[in-house]
Scaffold this motif. Structure first.
Motif, mmCIF file in Angstrom:
data_model
loop_
_atom_site.group_PDB
_atom_site.id
_atom_site.type_symbol
_atom_site.label_atom_id
_atom_site.label_comp_id
_atom_site.label_asym_id
_atom_site.label_seq_id
_atom_site.Cartn_x
_atom_site.Cartn_y
_atom_site.Cartn_z
ATOM 1 N N LYS A 11 12.107 -3.101 -0.908
ATOM 2 C CA LYS A 11 11.227 -2.989 -2.072
ATOM 3 C C LYS A 11 11.201 -4.314 -2.837
ATOM 4 N N THR A 12 12.356 -4.937 -2.987
ATOM 5 C CA THR A 12 12.435 -6.222 -3.682
ATOM 6 C C THR A 12 11.618 -7.282 -2.947
ATOM 7 N N ILE A 13 11.794 -7.365 -1.635
ATOM 8 C CA ILE A 13 11.049 -8.346 -0.831
ATOM 9 C C ILE A 13 9.556 -8.057 -0.903
ATOM 10 N N TYR A 14 9.194 -6.775 -0.766
ATOM 11 C CA TYR A 14 7.776 -6.408 -0.817
ATOM 12 C C TYR A 14 7.135 -6.893 -2.109
ATOM 13 N N TYR A 15 7.800 -6.638 -3.233
ATOM 14 C CA TYR A 15 7.205 -7.048 -4.503
ATOM 15 C C TYR A 15 7.209 -8.559 -4.701
ATOM 16 N N GLN A 16 8.104 -9.267 -4.019
ATOM 17 C CA GLN A 16 8.094 -10.734 -4.071
ATOM 18 C C GLN A 16 6.899 -11.307 -3.304
ATOM 19 N N ILE A 17 6.503 -10.649 -2.233
ATOM 20 C CA ILE A 17 5.398 -11.157 -1.401
ATOM 21 C C ILE A 17 4.104 -10.361 -1.592
ATOM 22 N N LYS A 18 4.121 -9.411 -2.500
ATOM 23 C CA LYS A 18 2.979 -8.516 -2.714
ATOM 24 C C LYS A 18 1.675 -9.266 -2.976
ATOM 25 N N SER A 19 1.695 -10.231 -3.872
ATOM 26 C CA SER A 19 0.451 -10.940 -4.192
ATOM 27 C C SER A 19 -0.062 -11.723 -2.985
ATOM 28 N N LEU A 20 0.840 -12.314 -2.208
ATOM 29 C CA LEU A 20 0.448 -13.021 -0.986
ATOM 30 C C LEU A 20 -0.201 -12.053 0.001
ATOM 31 N N LEU A 21 0.438 -10.900 0.203
ATOM 32 C CA LEU A 21 -0.097 -9.898 1.136
ATOM 33 C C LEU A 21 -1.466 -9.405 0.689
ATOM 34 N N GLU A 22 -1.611 -9.166 -0.610
ATOM 35 C CA GLU A 22 -2.879 -8.646 -1.122
ATOM 36 C C GLU A 22 -4.005 -9.669 -1.021
ATOM 37 N N LYS A 23 -3.669 -10.960 -1.044
ATOM 38 C CA LYS A 23 -4.684 -12.003 -0.870
ATOM 39 C C LYS A 23 -5.055 -12.161 0.603
ATOM 40 N N LYS A 24 -4.066 -11.991 1.472
ATOM 41 C CA LYS A 24 -4.242 -12.265 2.899
ATOM 42 C C LYS A 24 -4.772 -11.067 3.699
ATOM 43 N N TYR A 25 -4.439 -9.849 3.267
ATOM 44 C CA TYR A 25 -4.783 -8.646 4.037
ATOM 45 C C TYR A 25 -5.508 -7.628 3.169
ATOM 46 N N PRO A 26 -6.397 -6.845 3.784
ATOM 47 C CA PRO A 26 -7.091 -5.810 3.011
ATOM 48 C C PRO A 26 -6.154 -4.633 2.705
ATOM 49 N N PRO A 27 -6.486 -3.838 1.690
ATOM 50 C CA PRO A 27 -5.683 -2.656 1.383
ATOM 51 C C PRO A 27 -5.568 -1.746 2.610
ATOM 52 N N GLY A 28 -4.402 -1.163 2.766
ATOM 53 C CA GLY A 28 -4.202 -0.231 3.867
ATOM 54 C C GLY A 28 -3.493 -0.818 5.074
ATOM 55 N N ILE A 29 -3.420 -2.144 5.173
ATOM 56 C CA ILE A 29 -2.698 -2.769 6.283
ATOM 57 C C ILE A 29 -1.211 -2.458 6.112
ATOM 58 N N THR A 42 2.710 -7.274 10.384
ATOM 59 C CA THR A 42 1.595 -6.452 9.914
ATOM 60 C C THR A 42 0.880 -5.775 11.072
ATOM 61 N N GLY A 43 0.185 -4.718 10.746
ATOM 62 C CA GLY A 43 -0.611 -4.011 11.739
ATOM 63 C C GLY A 43 -1.614 -3.098 11.058
ATOM 64 N N LYS A 44 -2.644 -2.732 11.799
ATOM 65 C CA LYS A 44 -3.650 -1.804 11.272
ATOM 66 C C LYS A 44 -3.081 -0.395 11.158
ATOM 67 N N THR A 45 -2.046 -0.114 11.975
ATOM 68 C CA THR A 45 -1.355 1.171 11.908
ATOM 69 C C THR A 45 0.129 0.903 11.688
ATOM 70 N N SER A 46 0.837 1.928 11.237
ATOM 71 C CA SER A 46 2.279 1.768 11.055
ATOM 72 C C SER A 46 2.953 1.505 12.398
ATOM 73 N N THR A 47 2.485 2.151 13.438
ATOM 74 C CA THR A 47 3.056 1.958 14.777
ATOM 75 C C THR A 47 2.910 0.519 15.244
ATOM 76 N N GLU A 48 1.763 -0.067 15.017
ATOM 77 C CA GLU A 48 1.541 -1.460 15.416
ATOM 78 C C GLU A 48 2.494 -2.402 14.673
ATOM 79 N N ALA A 49 2.634 -2.213 13.371
ATOM 80 C CA ALA A 49 3.517 -3.068 12.577
ATOM 81 C C ALA A 49 4.982 -2.880 12.987
ATOM 82 N N ILE A 50 5.372 -1.640 13.233
ATOM 83 C CA ILE A 50 6.746 -1.342 13.647
ATOM 84 C C ILE A 50 7.042 -1.935 15.020
ATOM 85 N N ASN A 51 6.119 -1.777 15.948
ATOM 86 C CA ASN A 51 6.333 -2.312 17.295
ATOM 87 C C ASN A 51 6.489 -3.824 17.287
#
Length: 75
Positions: A11-29, A42-51
């Motif tokens: 959660k800490t890491i996510y919020y540190q990179i949140k603005s970068l992610l939101e600029k680089k990727y559309p919502p839902g990625i 990253t992935g279009k699905t959770s499975t893709e990102a996990i793999n």
């Protein structure tokens, strides 16, 4: 516990990179974060990102989030 630590770090890491992610990727990625290194995948699905994460870190647990909202621990 280990799971709680991964969730807190993720959660800490996510919020540190949140603005970068939101600029680089559309919502839902989906974003899988390896909390020991801070590397994310990253992935279009959770499975893709996990793999993608498991290819790089096959024996680790991950924090899973979605651009625009945080999710939680993934074993």
């Amino acid at each position: 516990t280990i799971s709680k630590t991964i969730t807190e770090k993720g959660k800490t890491i996510y919020y540190q990179i949140k603005s970068l992610l939101e600029k680089k990727y559309p919502p839902g990625i989906f974003v899988t974060i390896e909390t020991g290194t801070g590397k994310y995948f990253t992935g279009k699905t959770s499975t893709e990102a996990i793999n993608k994460a498991k290819e790089r870190f096959p024996r680790r647990q991950f924090y899973l989030a979605q651009v625009g909202r945080a999710a939680g621990l993934l074993k």
